[in-house]
Design a protein around this motif. Structure first.
Motif, short mmCIF file in Angstrom:
data_model
loop_
_atom_site.label_atom_id
_atom_site.label_comp_id
_atom_site.label_asym_id
_atom_site.label_seq_id
_atom_site.Cartn_x
_atom_site.Cartn_y
_atom_site.Cartn_z
N VAL A 149 0.55 -1.10 0.36
CA VAL A 149 0.03 -0.50 0.82
C VAL A 149 0.94 1.04 0.08
CG1 VAL A 149 -1.91 1.02 1.31
CG2 VAL A 149 -2.00 -1.29 1.24
N SER A 150 0.74 2.80 -0.66
CA SER A 150 1.28 3.06 -1.60
C SER A 150 0.75 4.94 -0.81
CB SER A 150 2.64 3.38 -2.51
OG SER A 150 3.22 2.38 -2.99
N PRO A 151 0.79 5.10 0.51
CA PRO A 151 -0.24 6.33 0.64
C PRO A 151 0.90 7.63 0.66
CG PRO A 151 0.55 5.04 2.36
CD PRO A 151 1.38 4.76 1.69
N GLY A 152 0.08 8.94 0.00
CA GLY A 152 0.46 10.20 -0.64
C GLY A 152 0.66 10.62 1.04
N PRO A 153 0.62 12.12 1.16
CA PRO A 153 0.33 12.60 2.43
C PRO A 153 -0.58 12.16 2.99
CG PRO A 153 0.66 14.30 0.62
CD PRO A 153 0.52 12.99 -0.06
N THR A 154 -0.56 11.41 4.29
CA THR A 154 -0.86 11.62 5.51
C THR A 154 -1.55 11.98 6.90
OG1 THR A 154 -1.01 9.27 4.25
CG2 THR A 154 -2.01 8.71 6.37
N GLU A 155 -2.18 12.30 7.41
CA GLU A 155 -2.41 12.72 8.62
C GLU A 155 -1.80 11.72 9.93
OE1 GLU A 155 -6.25 14.11 9.44
OE2 GLU A 155 -6.23 15.21 8.12
N THR A 156 -0.37 12.85 10.37
CA THR A 156 -0.34 11.84 11.18
C THR A 156 0.71 12.91 12.30
OG1 THR A 156 2.14 11.33 9.89
CG2 THR A 156 0.77 9.18 10.21
N GLU A 157 0.75 11.93 13.22
CA GLU A 157 1.61 13.29 14.72
C GLU A 157 3.17 14.02 14.05
OE1 GLU A 157 -0.06 14.17 16.66
OE2 GLU A 157 -1.15 13.92 16.07
N VAL A 158 4.02 12.78 12.75
CA VAL A 158 4.70 13.08 12.80
C VAL A 158 5.86 14.60 12.53
CG1 VAL A 158 4.82 12.86 10.28
CG2 VAL A 158 7.06 11.82 11.25
N MET A 159 4.62 15.32 12.34
CA MET A 159 5.41 16.68 12.08
C MET A 159 5.42 17.91 13.55
SD MET A 159 4.01 18.32 8.89
CE MET A 159 4.83 17.66 7.00
N LYS A 160 4.49 17.22 14.74
CA LYS A 160 4.67 17.48 16.14
C LYS A 160 5.69 16.50 16.51
CE LYS A 160 -0.22 18.67 15.81
NZ LYS A 160 -1.86 17.95 16.65
N LYS A 161 6.48 15.89 15.58
CA LYS A 161 7.01 15.03 16.47
C LYS A 161 8.49 15.76 16.94
CE LYS A 161 5.19 9.98 17.30
NZ LYS A 161 5.15 9.03 16.61
N VAL A 162 8.58 15.99 15.22
CA VAL A 162 9.66 16.42 15.05
C VAL A 162 9.86 18.47 14.94
CG1 VAL A 162 10.24 15.60 13.34
CG2 VAL A 162 9.04 17.29 12.44
N GLY A 163 8.49 19.11 16.68
CA GLY A 163 9.11 20.33 17.03
C GLY A 163 8.84 21.56 16.58
N LEU A 164 7.45 20.80 15.12
CA LEU A 164 6.51 22.29 14.30
C LEU A 164 5.52 21.96 15.19
CD1 LEU A 164 6.78 20.57 11.11
CD2 LEU A 164 8.60 22.04 11.84
N ASP A 165 5.51 23.75 15.31
CA ASP A 165 4.03 24.39 16.15
C ASP A 165 2.83 24.45 14.33
OD1 ASP A 165 3.64 27.29 13.90
OD2 ASP A 165 5.69 27.30 15.21
N GLU A 166 1.98 24.69 15.72
CA GLU A 166 0.71 24.36 14.74
C GLU A 166 0.52 24.85 13.37
OE1 GLU A 166 -3.18 24.06 16.70
OE2 GLU A 166 -2.46 22.41 18.25
N ALA A 167 0.98 26.39 13.66
CA ALA A 167 0.69 27.51 12.24
C ALA A 167 1.51 26.60 11.29
CB ALA A 167 0.60 29.32 13.36
N THR A 168 3.21 26.13 11.71
CA THR A 168 3.67 25.36 10.74
C THR A 168 3.08 24.52 9.97
OG1 THR A 168 5.46 26.76 12.05
CG2 THR A 168 5.80 24.96 9.81
N VAL A 169 2.75 23.71 10.62
CA VAL A 169 2.29 22.55 10.21
C VAL A 169 1.42 22.66 9.02
CG1 VAL A 169 0.53 20.17 10.51
CG2 VAL A 169 2.50 21.29 12.60
N LYS A 170 -0.08 23.59 9.53
CA LYS A 170 -0.84 24.44 8.63
C LYS A 170 -0.35 24.70 7.38
CE LYS A 170 -5.43 26.38 8.85
NZ LYS A 170 -4.56 26.68 7.47
#
Length: 247
Positions: A176-197
């Motif tokens: 199975v080959s997903p594209g961009p998927t909503e997970t916690e990975v970006m929050k884990k690397v320390g990005l704030d919510e505004a940057t993630v959005k």
């Protein structure tokens, strides 16, 4: 509906994201689920939440994979479903990529996945299902993703060879080959919510369906491929990216 009742399922990297969602889905479908991961606290916490079994194992180490297969055999006997999900990402241009980054990605995504299948083949039931977690980047590599994309392209090649090798035992092997998927990975690397959005908005703009994928949707596909409904599907790579590879 418990389509997977009495099935034994092993999911590598099952403490978060797609692995966690798959464990939840397979458990709801009636399977006995074992999740693995290299961080003891994280994997045991997830197992407690999901009411599944946790086994600590590092997919980048072949001896750890071998020990995992031995323990699963001793505790559960044969395996009906193997979801080889554990993987890591990393970015860097070819000019900048270090040997350390190259090895860390390949050791988990390719070598680790390869030997997970290899060591589990003797304890897979005839008619079992194997699913690899790949990525749409295997079909659409881009700047800075050469190592990660290569690891997933190679994984898809392994999947196809495995499908042929295991066909005499009616064992089906797919990816199975997903594209961009909503997970916690970006929050884990320390990005704030505004940057993630901001990042998400840019990514979503490249997807024809104008939305991110969900871990739960990938989990449902893994469940489908592991069920009798997919008994005639093997050697297939299912791309789930909202049409991104087309654009």
């Amino acid at each position: 509906m418990e389509n997977l009742k009495d099935k034994v399922a092993v999911i590598t990297g099952g403490n978060s994201g797609i692995g966690y969602a798959a464990a939840k889905q397979l458990k709801e479908q009636g399977a006995t689920v074992i999740i693995t991961g290299r961080r003891k606290d994280a994997i045991e916490k997830a197992a407690l939440e999901l009411n599944v079994t946790a086994i600590v194992a590092d997919q980048s180490k072949v001896d750890a994979i071998e020990n995992l297969a031995l323990k699963v055999k001793a505790d559960f006997g044969k395996v009906d479903i193997l979801f080889i999900n554990a993987g890591i990402a990393g970015l860097g241009t070819i000019a900048e990529t270090s040997e350390e980054l190259f090895d860390s990605i390949m050791n988990v995504n390719l070598k680790g996945a390869y030997f997970t299948l290899s060591k589990f083949i003797p304890i897979l039931k005839d008619g079992a299902s194997v699913v690899f977690l790949s990525s749409n980047t295997a079909s659409m590599p881009g700047p800075g993703s050469s190592v990660y994309s290569s690891s997933k392209t190679a994984l898809n090649s392994v999947m196809k060879s495995a499908a042929l090798e295991l066909a005499p035992r009616k064992i089906r092997v797919n990816s199975v080959s997903p594209g961009p998927t909503e997970t916690e990975v970006m929050k884990k690397v320390g990005l704030d919510e505004a940057t993630v959005k901001t990042i998400m908005d840019v990514v979503v703009d490249k997807i024809p369906l104008k939305q991110m994928g969900r871990a739960e949707d990938v989990a449902k596909m893994v469940s489908y491929l592991s069920s009798d409904a997919a008994v005639f599907i093997t050697g297939a790579d299912i791309i789930m990216d909202g049409g991104m590879v087309l654009s």
